[in-house]
Design a protein around this motif. Structure first.
Motif, mmCIF file in Angstrom:
data_model
loop_
_atom_site.group_PDB
_atom_site.id
_atom_site.type_symbol
_atom_site.label_atom_id
_atom_site.label_comp_id
_atom_site.label_asym_id
_atom_site.label_seq_id
_atom_site.Cartn_x
_atom_site.Cartn_y
_atom_site.Cartn_z
ATOM 1 N N TYR A 85 0.861 -1.184 0.000
ATOM 2 C CA TYR A 85 0.000 0.000 0.000
ATOM 3 C C TYR A 85 0.897 1.234 0.000
ATOM 4 N N VAL A 86 0.848 2.036 -1.053
ATOM 5 C CA VAL A 86 1.812 3.130 -1.185
ATOM 6 C C VAL A 86 1.148 4.506 -1.229
ATOM 7 N N ASP A 87 -0.083 4.604 -0.758
ATOM 8 C CA ASP A 87 -0.743 5.912 -0.701
ATOM 9 C C ASP A 87 0.047 6.890 0.157
ATOM 10 N N GLU A 88 0.500 6.413 1.309
ATOM 11 C CA GLU A 88 1.152 7.294 2.276
ATOM 12 C C GLU A 88 2.534 7.755 1.804
ATOM 13 N N THR A 89 3.267 6.877 1.125
ATOM 14 C CA THR A 89 4.581 7.279 0.627
ATOM 15 C C THR A 89 4.467 8.216 -0.571
ATOM 16 N N ASN A 90 3.264 8.322 -1.117
ATOM 17 C CA ASN A 90 3.000 9.302 -2.174
ATOM 18 C C ASN A 90 2.192 10.480 -1.645
ATOM 19 N N TYR A 91 2.164 10.589 -0.323
ATOM 20 C CA TYR A 91 1.611 11.746 0.384
ATOM 21 C C TYR A 91 0.116 11.947 0.130
ATOM 22 N N ASN A 92 -0.597 10.832 0.190
ATOM 23 C CA ASN A 92 -2.059 10.868 0.143
ATOM 24 C C ASN A 92 -2.565 10.970 1.574
ATOM 25 N N PHE A 93 -3.103 12.122 1.923
ATOM 26 C CA PHE A 93 -3.597 12.349 3.281
ATOM 27 C C PHE A 93 -5.107 12.142 3.390
ATOM 28 N N VAL A 94 -5.722 11.723 2.291
ATOM 29 C CA VAL A 94 -7.177 11.620 2.257
ATOM 30 C C VAL A 94 -7.666 10.231 2.625
ATOM 31 N N THR A 95 -7.027 9.197 2.077
ATOM 32 C CA THR A 95 -7.511 7.829 2.260
ATOM 33 C C THR A 95 -7.667 7.465 3.726
ATOM 34 N N ARG A 96 -6.668 7.767 4.533
ATOM 35 C CA ARG A 96 -6.715 7.400 5.954
ATOM 36 C C ARG A 96 -6.883 8.611 6.869
ATOM 37 N N ASN A 97 -6.872 9.798 6.290
ATOM 38 C CA ASN A 97 -7.106 11.045 7.041
ATOM 39 C C ASN A 97 -6.216 11.168 8.270
ATOM 40 N N GLN A 98 -4.920 11.021 8.056
ATOM 41 C CA GLN A 98 -3.965 11.170 9.163
ATOM 42 C C GLN A 98 -4.049 12.543 9.839
ATOM 43 N N PRO A 99 -4.292 13.636 9.084
ATOM 44 C CA PRO A 99 -4.392 14.933 9.757
ATOM 45 C C PRO A 99 -5.469 14.966 10.837
ATOM 46 N N GLN A 100 -6.607 14.356 10.567
ATOM 47 C CA GLN A 100 -7.667 14.330 11.563
ATOM 48 C C GLN A 100 -7.255 13.521 12.779
ATOM 49 N N ASN A 101 -6.611 12.383 12.556
ATOM 50 C CA ASN A 101 -6.190 11.548 13.680
ATOM 51 C C ASN A 101 -5.120 12.241 14.524
ATOM 52 N N HIS A 102 -4.201 12.926 13.859
ATOM 53 C CA HIS A 102 -3.157 13.655 14.579
ATOM 54 C C HIS A 102 -3.774 14.798 15.388
ATOM 55 N N TYR A 103 -4.604 15.575 14.739
ATOM 56 C CA TYR A 103 -5.254 16.725 15.388
ATOM 57 C C TYR A 103 -6.128 16.271 16.559
ATOM 58 N N ASN A 104 -6.932 15.253 16.326
ATOM 59 C CA ASN A 104 -7.832 14.774 17.380
ATOM 60 C C ASN A 104 -7.070 14.209 18.571
ATOM 61 N N THR A 105 -5.993 13.489 18.295
ATOM 62 C CA THR A 105 -5.223 12.922 19.405
ATOM 63 C C THR A 105 -4.677 14.025 20.303
ATOM 64 N N LEU A 106 -4.097 15.052 19.694
ATOM 65 C CA LEU A 106 -3.514 16.116 20.503
ATOM 66 C C LEU A 106 -4.586 16.946 21.197
ATOM 67 N N MET A 107 -5.669 17.243 20.522
ATOM 68 C CA MET A 107 -6.728 18.056 21.125
ATOM 69 C C MET A 107 -7.543 17.268 22.150
ATOM 70 N N ARG A 108 -8.029 16.103 21.730
ATOM 71 C CA ARG A 108 -8.973 15.335 22.546
ATOM 72 C C ARG A 108 -8.294 14.491 23.622
ATOM 73 N N ASP A 109 -7.141 13.888 23.286
ATOM 74 C CA ASP A 109 -6.521 12.923 24.190
ATOM 75 C C ASP A 109 -5.353 13.481 24.995
ATOM 76 N N VAL A 110 -4.852 14.638 24.584
ATOM 77 C CA VAL A 110 -3.713 15.226 25.301
ATOM 78 C C VAL A 110 -4.104 16.571 25.917
ATOM 79 N N LEU A 111 -4.403 17.550 25.098
ATOM 80 C CA LEU A 111 -4.664 18.900 25.611
ATOM 81 C C LEU A 111 -5.950 18.991 26.419
#
Length: 483
Positions: free
Chosen positions: A77-103
């Motif tokens: 699976y090479v979506d991520e190595t080609n900088y596809n941020f849509v399929t798995r929505n890593q930005p949302q997971n990163h943002y939510n983890t820091l906002m919801r689970d840390v801050l």
């Protein structure tokens, strides 16, 4: 949806109020299995674990920073190595983890802490100082998380973020200017340093430092060092002040002071072990971009980082392309242990930053060439390379003052193997290594795009933020990434 839930809750409260004169039904609102107040120490420890897991994990669902610097690649699976941020929505997971689970939990921990009693074995004055130390721990973890949000996205919700109580509810927070947030975080960092009493403890349940506030001071100064370096090209005077005050105040230069999060076997095993070993999957390989560089330089760390093929050679997977796992070198078992600590701030990272600081003309206790050699030797020692081999490597690859960005940038890239975020910081500041744009990508990654969820729930504000930073693209550079 959030508004509907809030309105429904408000109507329920109003209805309950109108019939309260007939009988008391307030007890129906109490869930005996869900405490209204949680010990603040639990929230702090939980936040530390979420933060470290996000930082260390190679999961393609949340942390693909190792691909931003092309140290690792994928197999099927090479979506991520080609900088596809849509399929798995890593930005949302990163943002939510820091906002919801840390801050979010850290903010609540600070509230709960106010009503908690300290050990009566201490005087009243010392009890107050211990509580202040605990507040400082919460604040430092919060500043770290906020700084990473800015360093990842640019403009983010800040002044109106985490306003989630009924009397102070903001469902669609505005996005603040990244440079303004950074300035406020610096103010907060300097302020909290002045409140710490190193001779007294903080949280004994703090999973990294066990309440040792002298170590938290070094954590704070190391964070200040990192933020100062990030500002070096856009605010050189402020950067110099931050970096030099951080060094003078004491940064992490001893292994015992490192902020390395402990993981243990089982449910809380190191995320690298979980993703590369326990999962039973063969998804990741060291990239040819990375391995070929080590081979070309006869780097003795090559055999420490990776496994050879049957013929004794080392071959990296083709970056951004599909690959058969068994045909290439693999990540060494040294890095996949279940109980390996999660490295965030350690001596190696600090020495690399100090070398850069010295090269920029900042006073950090040594000249750039000496600090460069110290950083390289630290990497060799950490990797188990012999002193003789380390010396030979340095002789063959000495510090180049005429192109110090290349010298330090390349060494940071190699030394920070398996540490995506730290490598990404150096890559963006120094523009080394020089990487090629993979496959179908639009360019290289200088920030994460905003979460898709924000476009659904906070459309006006996120669109304004995207416009303010020059476009919501991963190729858009942050305010501090001038070159």
């Amino acid at each position: 949806m959030k508004k509907i839930i809030f309105i429904a809750c408000s109507l329920f409260v109003a209805a309950a109020t109108t019939i309260s004169c007939e009988r008391d039904i307030s007890s129906l609102n109490v869930n005996p299995k869900q405490p209204e107040v949680v010990p603040s120490q639990n929230l702090v420890a939980s936040s530390q674990n979420y933060l470290a897991t996000l930082w260390v994990t190679p999961s393609v669902n949340s942390n693909i920073s190792r691909f931003f610097t092309q140290q690792w690649t994928e197999t099927q699976y090479v979506d991520e190595t080609n900088y596809n941020f849509v399929t798995r929505n890593q930005p949302q997971n990163h943002y939510n983890t820091l906002m919801r689970d840390v801050l979010g939990p850290l903010k609540q921990a600070s509230v709960f802490l106010d009503s908690e009693a300290e050990a009566t074995t201490y005087s009243s004055a010392d009890q107050a100082k211990i509580k202040t130390n605990k507040k400082a721990t919460i604040e430092l973890l919060s500043i770290f998380a906020w700084a990473n949000l800015v360093d990842t996205f640019g403009n983010v919700p800040y002044t109106e973020a985490l306003q989630n109580t009924t009397d102070n509810l903001v469902l669609q927070p505005k996005y603040d200017d990244a440079a303004a947030i950074y300035a406020d975080l610096q103010t907060r960092l300097n302020a909290v340093l002045g409140t710490i009493t190193p001779s007294l403890p903080g949280y004994s349940t703090d999973v990294v430092y066990k309440g040792n506030m002298s170590k938290w001071v070094k954590f704070a100064n190391t964070l200040k060092l990192q933020m100062g370096l990030n500002l070096a090209d856009v605010q050189p005077a402020a950067a110099k002040s931050l970096v030099e005050s951080a060094y003078a105040g004491g940064v992490i230069l001893a292994a015992a002071d490192s902020y390395n999060h402990p993981f243990v076997a089982g449910q809380f095993a190191n995320p690298i072990y979980q993703n590369l070993v326990a999962s039973g999957r063969d998804d990741f390989l060291p990239s040819d971009v990375y391995i070929n560089n080590l081979i070309a330089k006869a780097d003795p760390r090559l055999s420490k980082y990776f496994t050879p093929l049957a013929n004794g050679t080392y071959v990296g997977g083709p970056y951004g392309e599909t690959a058969t796992f068994n045909n290439f070198s693999h990540i060494s078992s040294t890095y996949t242990g279940a109980a390996n600590a999660g490295k965030i701030f350690d001596v190696l990272y600090v020495k690399l930053m100090l070398a850069e600081a010295a090269a920029r003309g900042f006073n950090v206790g040594g000249d750039a060439a000496t600090l460069y050699a110290s950083a390289v030797n630290q990497s060799m020692t950490d990797s188990g390379v012999s002193t003789a081999d380390a010396a030979a490597y340095l002789l063959a690859h000495p510090f180049n003052a005429a192109n110090w960005k290349q010298s330090i940038g390349m060494e940071a890239w190699v030394a920070l193997h398996n540490r995506g975020y730290e490598s990404w910081y150096f890559f963006r500041r120094l523009d080394y290594p020089v990487l090629e744009v993979p496959g179908v990508a639009d360019g290289l990654v200088y920030r994460m795009p905003y979460s898709l969820n924000e476009y659904s729930t906070n459309k006006t504000n996120v669109e304004a933020a995207a416009s303010a930073i020059g476009g919501d693209k991963y190729t858009t550079k942050l305010f501090w990434d001038k070159f």
